[in-house]
Design an enzyme around this catalytic site. Structure first.
Site, short mmCIF file in Angstrom:
data_model
loop_
_atom_site.label_atom_id
_atom_site.label_comp_id
_atom_site.label_asym_id
_atom_site.label_seq_id
_atom_site.Cartn_x
_atom_site.Cartn_y
_atom_site.Cartn_z
CG HIS A 453 -0.95 48.74 -35.21
ND1 HIS A 453 -0.86 50.11 -35.33
CD2 HIS A 453 -1.42 48.29 -36.40
CE1 HIS A 453 -1.27 50.47 -36.53
NE2 HIS A 453 -1.62 49.39 -37.20
CD GLU A 472 2.17 51.11 -34.88
OE1 GLU A 472 2.33 50.32 -33.95
OE2 GLU A 472 1.65 52.23 -34.71
CD GLU A 478 0.53 54.90 -32.75
OE1 GLU A 478 -0.58 54.63 -32.29
OE2 GLU A 478 1.53 54.18 -32.56
C1 NOJ Z 1 -1.51 51.60 -30.89
C2 NOJ Z 1 -1.85 51.47 -32.32
O1 NOJ Z 1 -0.69 51.66 -33.11
C3 NOJ Z 1 -2.93 52.46 -32.64
O2 NOJ Z 1 -3.20 52.45 -34.01
C4 NOJ Z 1 -4.15 52.14 -31.82
O3 NOJ Z 1 -5.13 53.10 -32.05
C5 NOJ Z 1 -3.81 52.12 -30.33
N1 NOJ Z 1 -2.69 51.30 -30.10
C6 NOJ Z 1 -4.97 51.61 -29.49
O4 NOJ Z 1 -5.13 50.23 -29.70
CA CA Z 2 1.67 51.96 -32.26
#
Ligand code: NOJ
Ligand code: CA
Length: 673
Positions: A453, A472, A478
């Site tokens: 990510h 990502e 999110e």
């Molecule tokens: C960003 C990530 O995209 C997400 O999936 C994750 O929960 C948070 N960072 C915390 O690491």
């Molecule tokens: Ca993210």
């Protein structure tokens, strides 16, 4: 698998061609594209036509180096042509067999500076696009050089619309796309997708980004784009020692958005698989996780009374995964370092010490007993050096407990990755590019796959390192928990023709509690329930999350059945229809099985699409299990309305897909005979 490579003719000229003859051309295998390279007025240039229409007007080539003037080129020579038509197999993917049918033209440019006196340029032409890369093979072994400019240019002519977002923003690649006249592009991340007034579609990107800075594209206000490389803190673009080749600069060229989406050029321009046995230690699959509950602030990553990653809570997710046939459970917030401002204090993360209420060994054992693997998590807060120092111990810990996949994270404002060599680093400069691949290679030694990510964008390296399983690198689900605003419906109709051209995305679909007790529209998921199902087909990833809370799935087991059925690995994929920013329809065949799946998604407009089933094989009947927007469905007022219908179909049928505003359709075609 067929494999056929042949050399048309290899022509090695010791003498470099005279300027008058300094022009060489080649055509793609089906003669659709033609590319010419030339040297004129001290500049090396290439140009590309498709069926006689100019796609790229004469555009500059070449790099410049610190300590040297901008090179001027006087001639080209060493012309070599070849063609190749082969197929290769992915261990998993959106398509099992990939055809690589291209013609190649190699030339050497004679520049007037020491470092550019013999610059190799390789062009590969496919019928659906092309790539080129530089080979600075004449630089002496051991000589340190600093790239000061990349003069590669992409000059479009005529009217083009672009889908893009501003590069270098603090949220890296997590932005909504805007659609503007291409002349208004200032500095864009790639893939940069364009639609022409002439009916053509282009997408600019790169392939095989290894040990080089990521390329953005800078518009000049007149439809021309220049390569713009993310610099080191001292302003150097790339630091190299001895001879080197650059990543491929690529342009997809098609007459529909679907042609872009179904191109495999990016993969074809990467090196073959370095992990031939990867299929023995990893299989694509689906996972649930201690994740959405933190994004909804029902629990916390950090320790305390609301800590999410407790042994008891993780066991609850494992029970759920086992009951409904999921392969894995992601656990975030298990390790020390989350308390306080974890983004500012990324260097405090421990990747080996768990919070006291999380028992890794017990959980791993419990999962194993139920056939459910753990998906590990390493959030670095962008503190790369802290992570790199602990990496081997961290990987070993997970490997010792049978963890086969790790999600990594680099949450930190772009340009401020801490304590990278020499100061603050960009998230996708050469330093970060090196780091990410190093993590992947070291993880491979432990038979672990990585899902990054806040990554460097995908450039097809998953062909070479298939354990770089997903990423990502766009605004994912999110944002639908806390984004202000959340992703509007059209986002899902843009991604397939922009971000998804780079490679798989860990979007994390499947939110069933859409309205969340009447949360304001722009602060919650902006789609219908059917769209959440369709996302499993539209957004490809070899690891797919069912992102919502177990209790929300148990309330809608009828809809949940689609998530249980849909695979994460495909024999083939076809983009059936699409208008960028309006709607998309994609069909995929399950790998190793005869079943097909279809996902259709619209933007905020309701629309009815006629979809022929010609993609299904002849002589077969299928039970179509259709999950469609129900009567009155609307992402604003009635997101949950869903109808589930079954009917027998063959390839002679045409389905009418009635998509609600913000709606979609998900279909499983179960092979009957
Ligand atoms: C960003 C990530 O995209 C997400 O999936 C994750 O929960 C948070 N960072 C915390 O690491
Ligand atoms: Ca993210």
């Amino acid at each position: 698998m067929k494999s056929k490579t042949f050399l048309l003719f290899g022509l090695s000229m010791s003498a470099i061609a005279s300027p008058a003859a300094a022009r060489e051309c080649t055509q793609s295998p089906g003669k659709l594209l033609e590319l010419c390279v030339s040297v004129e007025d001290g500049e090396a240039r290439y140009e590309v036509k498709r069926g006689g229409t100019v796609v790229i007007a004469p555009s500059r080539l070449g790099l410049a180096f610190a300590g040297e003037a901008d090179p001027r080129y006087s001639a080209l020579g060493n012309v070599k042509r070849s063609a190749s038509d082969t197929s290769w197999e992915q261990p998993w993917g959106e398509q099992r067999l990939i055809r690589d049918n291209h013609s190649e033209l190699k030339v050497t440019l004679a520049g007037d500076t020491p470092l550019s006196r013999a610059v190799g340029v390789t062009f590969r032409l496919f019928d659906d696009g092309f790539g080129f890369r530089y080979d600075y093979g004449a630089i002496a072994a051991g000589q340190a050089v600093a790239v000061a400019a990349d003069h590669s240019q992409f000059r479009t002519v005529g009217d083009w619309e672009a889908w893009w977002y501003e590069g270098l923003g603090q949220e890296r690649d997590e932005y909504l796309y805007k659609q503007t006249d291409a002349r208004r592009v200032t500095l864009a991340e790639t893939p940069l997708t364009l639609k022409g007034g002439n009916g053509l579609y282009l997408s600019f990107h790169e392939a095989a980004l290894v040990d080089f800075p990521s390329m953005l594209l800078q518009g000049n206000g007149a439809g021309s784009f220049n390569a713009w490389l993310m610099p080191w803190p001292d302003g150097t673009l790339a630091k190299k020692t001895g001879p080197f080749t650059t990543p491929w600069r690529t342009v997809l060229v098609g007459d529909s958005p679907a042609a872009l989406a179904d191109s495999r050029i990016t993969l074809n321009l990467n090196e073959p698989n370095m992990l031939p046995d990867v299929g023995k230690w990893f299989k694509p699959g689906k996972y649930v996780g201690v994740w959405w509950e933190m994004h909804l602030e029902k629990s916390t990553w950090g320790s305390g009374p609301k800590h999410g990653a407790t042994t008891a809570n993780v066991k609850r997710y494992i029970d759920f995964a086992a009951k409904y046939g999921f392969d894995g459970v992601l656990v975030e917030g298990w390790n020390k370092g989350w308390d306080g401002d974890w983004i500012a204090n990324g260097d405090k993360f421990s990747f080996t010490e768990a919070y006291p209420d999380f028992d890794l060994a017990a959980i791993a054992r419990y999962g194993k007993g139920k056939g459910v693997g753990l998906i590990g998590h390493h959030e670095t807060g962008g503190a790369i050096e802290n992570y790199a120092r602990q990496l081997d111990d961290a990987l070993k810990l997970y490997a010792d407990h049978g963890v086969a996949a790790i999600k990594t994270g680099y949450v930190r404002h772009s340009g401020t990755i801490v304590d990278g060599e020499g100061g603050l680093q960009w998230f996708a400069g050469q330093y970060a590019v090196r780091h990410h691949l190093d993590v992947v290679k070291r993880a491979a030694k432990h038979h672990i796959v990585i899902d990054t990510h806040e990554p460097v964008k995908d450039t097809g390296l998953r062909r070479t390192w298939p354990n770089w399983v997903s990423r990502e690198g766009a605004r994912g689900q999110e944002f639908n928990a806390w984004g202000n605003p959340t992703n509007p419906p059209e986002h899902m109709t843009i991604l397939p023709f922009t971000r998804m051209l780079a490679g798989p995305m860990d979007f994390t679909p499947g939110i069933f509690d859409i309205a969340r007790g009447g949360t304001e529209l722009t602060r919650r998921v902006q789609s219908t329930l059917a769209t959440q199902l369709a996302e499993y087909v539209v957004v490809y990833s070899p690891i797919q999350m069912a992102a919502d809370l177990p209790e929300n799935y148990e309330k809608r087991l009828d809809a949940f059945q689609f998530i249980r059925d849909v695979p994460a690995d495909w024999e083939t994929s076809k983009t059936l229809q699409g208008v960028i920013g309006d709607y998309v329809v994609i069909a995929r065949q399950e790998r190793g099985k005869g079943d097909w799946y279809l996902g259709a998604i619209t933007d905020e407009e309701a629309r009815t699409l006629q979809q022929s089933l010609r993609f299904l094989p002849a002589g077969k009947r299928f039970e179509a299990q259709i999950y469609a927007d129900g009567p009155g469905a609307d992402f604003r007022t009635n997101p949950d309305a869903l109808t589930i219908e079954k009917r027998i179909v063959t390839r002679s049928d045409t389905l009418r897909l009635a998509l609600a505003p913000g709606g979609g359709t998900a279909i499983r075609f179960r092979l009957l005979d």
